[in-house]
Design a protein around this motif. Structure first.
Motif, PDB file in Angstrom:
ATOM      1  N   MET A  31       0.921  -1.204   0.016  1.00 30.81           N
ATOM      2  CA  MET A  31      -0.035  -0.039   0.073  1.00 30.81           C
ATOM      3  C   MET A  31       0.948   1.131   0.191  1.00 30.81           C
ATOM      4  SD  MET A  31      -2.839  -0.929  -0.274  1.00 30.81           S
ATOM      5  CE  MET A  31      -3.980   0.145   0.213  1.00 30.81           C
ATOM      6  N   ASN A  32       2.043   1.433   0.659  1.00 29.71           N
ATOM      7  CA  ASN A  32       2.804   2.425   0.933  1.00 29.71           C
ATOM      8  C   ASN A  32       3.796   2.570  -0.365  1.00 29.71           C
ATOM      9  OD1 ASN A  32       1.897   3.217   3.464  1.00 29.71           O
ATOM     10  ND2 ASN A  32       3.103   1.923   4.491  1.00 29.71           N
ATOM     11  N   ARG A  76      -2.534   5.555   7.245  1.00 31.81           N
ATOM     12  CA  ARG A  76      -1.785   5.876   5.943  1.00 31.81           C
ATOM     13  C   ARG A  76      -2.165   5.113   4.922  1.00 31.81           C
ATOM     14  NH1 ARG A  76       4.875   6.037   5.098  1.00 31.81           N
ATOM     15  NH2 ARG A  76       4.754   6.958   2.899  1.00 31.81           N
ATOM     16  N   ALA A  77      -1.872   3.711   5.282  1.00 27.90           N
ATOM     17  CA  ALA A  77      -2.346   2.672   4.297  1.00 27.90           C
ATOM     18  C   ALA A  77      -3.908   2.757   3.934  1.00 27.90           C
ATOM     19  CB  ALA A  77      -2.004   1.277   4.558  1.00 27.90           C
ATOM     20  N   ASN A  79      -5.937   5.226   4.030  1.00 25.07           N
ATOM     21  CA  ASN A  79      -6.275   6.428   3.306  1.00 25.07           C
ATOM     22  C   ASN A  79      -5.876   6.189   1.897  1.00 25.07           C
ATOM     23  OD1 ASN A  79      -7.610   8.160   5.270  1.00 25.07           O
ATOM     24  ND2 ASN A  79      -5.554   8.809   6.014  1.00 25.07           N
ATOM     25  N   ARG A  80      -4.676   5.736   1.844  1.00 25.52           N
ATOM     26  CA  ARG A  80      -4.257   5.260   0.220  1.00 25.52           C
ATOM     27  C   ARG A  80      -5.073   4.213  -0.486  1.00 25.52           C
ATOM     28  NH1 ARG A  80       0.599   6.101  -2.720  1.00 25.52           N
ATOM     29  NH2 ARG A  80       1.287   4.538  -3.966  1.00 25.52           N
ATOM     30  N   ASN A  83      -8.226   6.547  -0.927  1.00 20.78           N
ATOM     31  CA  ASN A  83      -8.398   7.779  -1.889  1.00 20.78           C
ATOM     32  C   ASN A  83      -7.778   7.292  -3.032  1.00 20.78           C
ATOM     33  OD1 ASN A  83      -9.756   9.041   0.088  1.00 20.78           O
ATOM     34  ND2 ASN A  83      -7.764   9.566   1.273  1.00 20.78           N
ATOM     35  N   HIS A  84      -6.710   6.429  -3.266  1.00 22.13           N
ATOM     36  CA  HIS A  84      -5.945   6.412  -4.601  1.00 22.13           C
ATOM     37  C   HIS A  84      -6.272   4.765  -5.376  1.00 22.13           C
ATOM     38  CE1 HIS A  84      -3.579  10.120  -3.727  1.00 22.13           C
ATOM     39  NE2 HIS A  84      -3.335   9.454  -2.364  1.00 22.13           N
ATOM     40  N   LEU A 118      -2.073   1.815 -10.035  1.00 21.08           N
ATOM     41  CA  LEU A 118      -2.259   3.379  -9.404  1.00 21.08           C
ATOM     42  C   LEU A 118      -2.146   4.458 -10.633  1.00 21.08           C
ATOM     43  CD1 LEU A 118       0.047   3.012  -6.150  1.00 21.08           C
ATOM     44  CD2 LEU A 118      -2.642   3.117  -6.350  1.00 21.08           C
TER      45      LEU A 118
END
Length: 122
Positions: A31-32, A76-77, A79-80, A83-84, A118
């Motif tokens: 994810m990051n 963080r993961a 939201n990614r 959102n992405h 992505l």
């Protein structure tokens, strides 16, 4: 512990609980960073987990966020993911993660590149 418990299941010779516990760090790293390099058997297991998480993220509800956070434990993961990754996968039905074989070193396990879709849409 019985010997057949260790040998049952796909591939890597561990019990289910220990095998499943190894997924979370790889999923967070995926994810990051957007891509990771791992063995083919672990990549297929990470793909299974990621497909379930992306399916949750395409629903985009509070309940789906809670269920995804329950597995990820990382804002963080999370939201990614929502959102992405989820907007890129709205039209696709399943198999959201791309697996690309990259070979192995001699007698080692076959390696695979695991990538998230992505691409930015215009």
């Amino acid at each position: 512990m019985k010997r057949e418990d260790v040998l049952s299941g796909p591939g890597i010779g561990r019990e289910f609980v220990r095998r499943f516990a190894g997924h979370r760090p790889m999923v967070k790293l995926l994810m990051n960073t957007g891509k990771i390099r791992t063995s083919q058997e672990k990549a297929e297991q990470v793909r299974f987990v990621m497909d379930r998480l992306v399916t949750l993220a395409t629903a985009d509800s509070d309940a789906a966020r809670r269920q995804a956070y329950k597995y990820l434990n990382d804002n963080r993961a999370l939201n990614r993911l929502f959102n992405h990754v989820a907007p890129c996968c709205q039209e696709v039905e399943g198999h959201y993660v791309r697996l690309t074989p990259i070979g192995g070193a001699g007698t080692a396990a076959p390696m695979t590149m695991v990538e998230l879709p992505l691409e930015e849409k215009p």
